[in-house]
Design an enzyme around this catalytic site. Structure first.
Site, short mmCIF file in Angstrom:
data_model
loop_
_atom_site.label_atom_id
_atom_site.label_comp_id
_atom_site.label_asym_id
_atom_site.label_seq_id
_atom_site.Cartn_x
_atom_site.Cartn_y
_atom_site.Cartn_z
N SER A 110 -0.38 6.32 -10.47
CA SER A 110 -1.00 7.45 -11.17
C SER A 110 -0.05 8.03 -12.19
O SER A 110 -0.46 8.81 -13.06
CB SER A 110 -1.33 8.57 -10.18
OG SER A 110 -2.18 8.11 -9.19
N HIS B 27 -5.67 1.51 -13.25
CA HIS B 27 -5.75 2.77 -12.50
C HIS B 27 -7.16 3.06 -12.01
O HIS B 27 -8.01 3.52 -12.77
CB HIS B 27 -5.24 3.91 -13.41
CG HIS B 27 -5.05 5.21 -12.69
ND1 HIS B 27 -5.32 6.43 -13.26
CD2 HIS B 27 -4.64 5.48 -11.43
CE1 HIS B 27 -5.06 7.38 -12.39
NE2 HIS B 27 -4.64 6.83 -11.28
N GLU C 148 -9.02 3.13 -15.49
CA GLU C 148 -8.19 3.25 -16.70
C GLU C 148 -7.34 1.99 -16.86
O GLU C 148 -6.65 1.58 -15.92
CB GLU C 148 -7.25 4.46 -16.59
CG GLU C 148 -7.94 5.79 -16.80
CD GLU C 148 -6.95 6.96 -16.82
OE1 GLU C 148 -6.93 7.70 -17.82
OE2 GLU C 148 -6.20 7.14 -15.84
N ASN D 144 -5.55 12.17 -15.71
CA ASN D 144 -4.66 13.17 -15.11
C ASN D 144 -3.99 14.07 -16.15
O ASN D 144 -3.64 15.21 -15.85
CB ASN D 144 -3.62 12.50 -14.22
CG ASN D 144 -4.23 12.05 -12.91
OD1 ASN D 144 -5.14 12.69 -12.40
ND2 ASN D 144 -3.76 10.94 -12.38
P1 NAD Z 1 -1.34 5.54 0.78
O1 NAD Z 1 -0.18 6.27 1.30
O2 NAD Z 1 -2.69 5.78 1.36
O3 NAD Z 1 -1.06 3.95 0.92
C1 NAD Z 1 0.12 3.32 0.53
C2 NAD Z 1 0.29 2.05 1.38
O4 NAD Z 1 1.38 1.31 0.83
C3 NAD Z 1 0.61 2.32 2.85
O5 NAD Z 1 -0.32 1.61 3.69
C4 NAD Z 1 2.02 1.75 3.02
O6 NAD Z 1 2.25 1.16 4.29
C5 NAD Z 1 2.03 0.68 1.92
N1 NAD Z 1 3.37 0.26 1.50
C6 NAD Z 1 4.49 1.01 1.35
N2 NAD Z 1 5.52 0.22 0.96
C7 NAD Z 1 5.02 -1.04 0.85
C8 NAD Z 1 5.59 -2.29 0.50
N3 NAD Z 1 6.88 -2.41 0.17
N4 NAD Z 1 4.79 -3.39 0.49
C9 NAD Z 1 3.50 -3.30 0.83
N5 NAD Z 1 2.89 -2.13 1.19
C10 NAD Z 1 3.64 -1.02 1.19
O7 NAD Z 1 -1.33 5.78 -0.80
P2 NAD Z 1 -2.58 5.71 -1.82
O8 NAD Z 1 -3.17 7.04 -1.97
O9 NAD Z 1 -3.43 4.53 -1.46
O10 NAD Z 1 -1.80 5.42 -3.20
C11 NAD Z 1 -1.40 4.12 -3.56
C12 NAD Z 1 -1.18 4.06 -5.06
O11 NAD Z 1 -2.39 4.39 -5.73
C13 NAD Z 1 -0.11 5.03 -5.59
O12 NAD Z 1 0.58 4.38 -6.64
C14 NAD Z 1 -0.93 6.18 -6.14
O13 NAD Z 1 -0.31 6.86 -7.20
C15 NAD Z 1 -2.15 5.44 -6.67
N6 NAD Z 1 -3.37 6.26 -6.81
C16 NAD Z 1 -3.72 7.13 -5.81
C17 NAD Z 1 -4.89 7.90 -5.96
C18 NAD Z 1 -5.32 8.86 -4.88
O14 NAD Z 1 -6.16 9.72 -5.15
N7 NAD Z 1 -4.80 8.76 -3.67
C19 NAD Z 1 -5.70 7.75 -7.10
C20 NAD Z 1 -5.32 6.82 -8.07
C21 NAD Z 1 -4.15 6.08 -7.91
#
Ligand code: NAD
Length: 291
Positions: free
Chosen positions: A119, A140, A152, A190
């Site tokens: 993000s 994104h 995005e 964002n």
């Molecule tokens: P989350 O915490 O729900 O999930 C992250 C996952 O990554 C976890 O299951 C963790 O075990 C895993 N992980 C950590 N290190 C790892 C590695 N080395 N190899 C493989 N897996 C690994 O987080 P999320 O909300 O799903 O966010 C993930 C990404 O998506 C981030 O970059 C975030 O910025 C982006 N994002 C989030 C949102 C939102 O609203 N949550 C929206 C758009 C984008």
């Protein structure tokens, strides 16, 4: 370039949604995570969410079975080497993402496209640490992935046109809509949404309005489906704060200064829905404003 096999790194909130929409669109998906528990939970969440779509008549039961069969999981990142497209959706920490790309690169086909669902982290900087910055992009997705229409597409400074066009076609096949953004902090959604939420928190902080009056004003006065404080609780106040910090630092403009009240909520551990308390308290039958 045709994409058939898709690797998804990180099986959290976003990773499971991404695996879900790709499998339903007919792609073979290989989902990986460092935690076996996350992989198990992700498969259960995907099944539950597709069931909901079946119940609403949006997905046929036969398509559900086929989609679930297309999703495989692995704990070994190297297994993703034969994928045509990799979507990194791991924890939002630059060192974590860099390590993933460094570990992946030696196993990849020369044609594999690398993407990140970040993000806020610079796509150009992530790309520069790989062997293929021209085949690297920001991809994104919005939360919740199966519901939200927009994706995005973010070009790093070196991203080539073929990579952009390939991903644009993938978004079309998912039945979603792409918007194109250059690689600057917050991208488009964002960059606009978070300052609005931050301003809503300032409006509360300065006593201009209560939680309820601020949310009601934007819902009824600007036709927003959710009020900004309700939306902040849904996104997570820690996420909102961290994106404001990225805008503030990355664009070096005081207009992006995070509201001290937002910081205070995060310091209290009142992060919104996920901790049951934020601008509203969700522990009872109906959400109750906390200010
Ligand atoms: P989350 O915490 O729900 O999930 C992250 C996952 O990554 C976890 O299951 C963790 O075990 C895993 N992980 C950590 N290190 C790892 C590695 N080395 N190899 C493989 N897996 C690994 O987080 P999320 O909300 O799903 O966010 C993930 C990404 O998506 C981030 O970059 C975030 O910025 C982006 N994002 C989030 C949102 C939102 O609203 N949550 C929206 C758009 C984008």
């Amino acid at each position: 370039m045709e994409i058939k096999r898709v690797g998804v790194v990180g099986a959290g909130q976003m990773g499971n949604g991404i695996a879900h929409v790709f499998a339903l669109a007919g792609y073979d998906v290989l989902l990986t995570d460092v935690s076996e528990d996350s992989l198990t939970k992700a498969l259960a969440t995907i099944e539950k969410n597709i069931d909901r779509q079946v119940a609403r008549g949006k997905v046929l039961p036969a398509d559900k079975r086929a989609a679930l069969e297309r999703i495989k999981t692995t704990l070994k990142l190297a297994d993703l080497g034969q994928c045509d497209l990799i979507i990194e959706a791991a924890t939002e920490r630059e060192t974590v993402k860099q390590a993933i790309f460094e570990d992946l690169v030696p196993h990849l086909k020369p044609t594999t496209i690398l993407t990140s669902n970040t993000s806020s982290i610079s796509i150009t900087r992530l790309a520069s640490r790989t062997d293929r910055p021209e085949r690297f992009m920001g991809f994104h997705f919005m939360n919740p992935v199966p519901v939200m229409q927009l994706v995005e597409l973010i070009r790093g400074i070196a991203t080539d046109q073929e990579t952009w066009e390939t991903l644009h076609e993938v978004v079309r096949k998912l039945g979603k809509t792409a918007s194109s953004s250059e690689d600057f902090p917050g991208f488009i959604v964002n960059r606009i949404l978070m300052p609005m939420i931050n301003e809503a928190v300032y409006t509360l902080y300065e006593g201009v309005g209560s939680v309820q009056s601020i949310d009601q004003s934007l819902k009824l006065g600007a036709n927003h489906p959710m009020g900004p404080l309700e939306l902040a609780d849904f996104i997570g106040l820690d996420t909102c704060l961290s994106i404001m910090n990225v805008l503030h630092e990355g664009l070096a403009d005081t207009k992006y200064r995070p509201c001290p009240l937002l910081t205070k909520y995060v310091e209290a551990g009142w992060l919104g829905r996920k901790t049951q308390r934020g601008f509203y308290d969700y522990r009872g039958e109906v959400p109750v404003p906390t200010r």
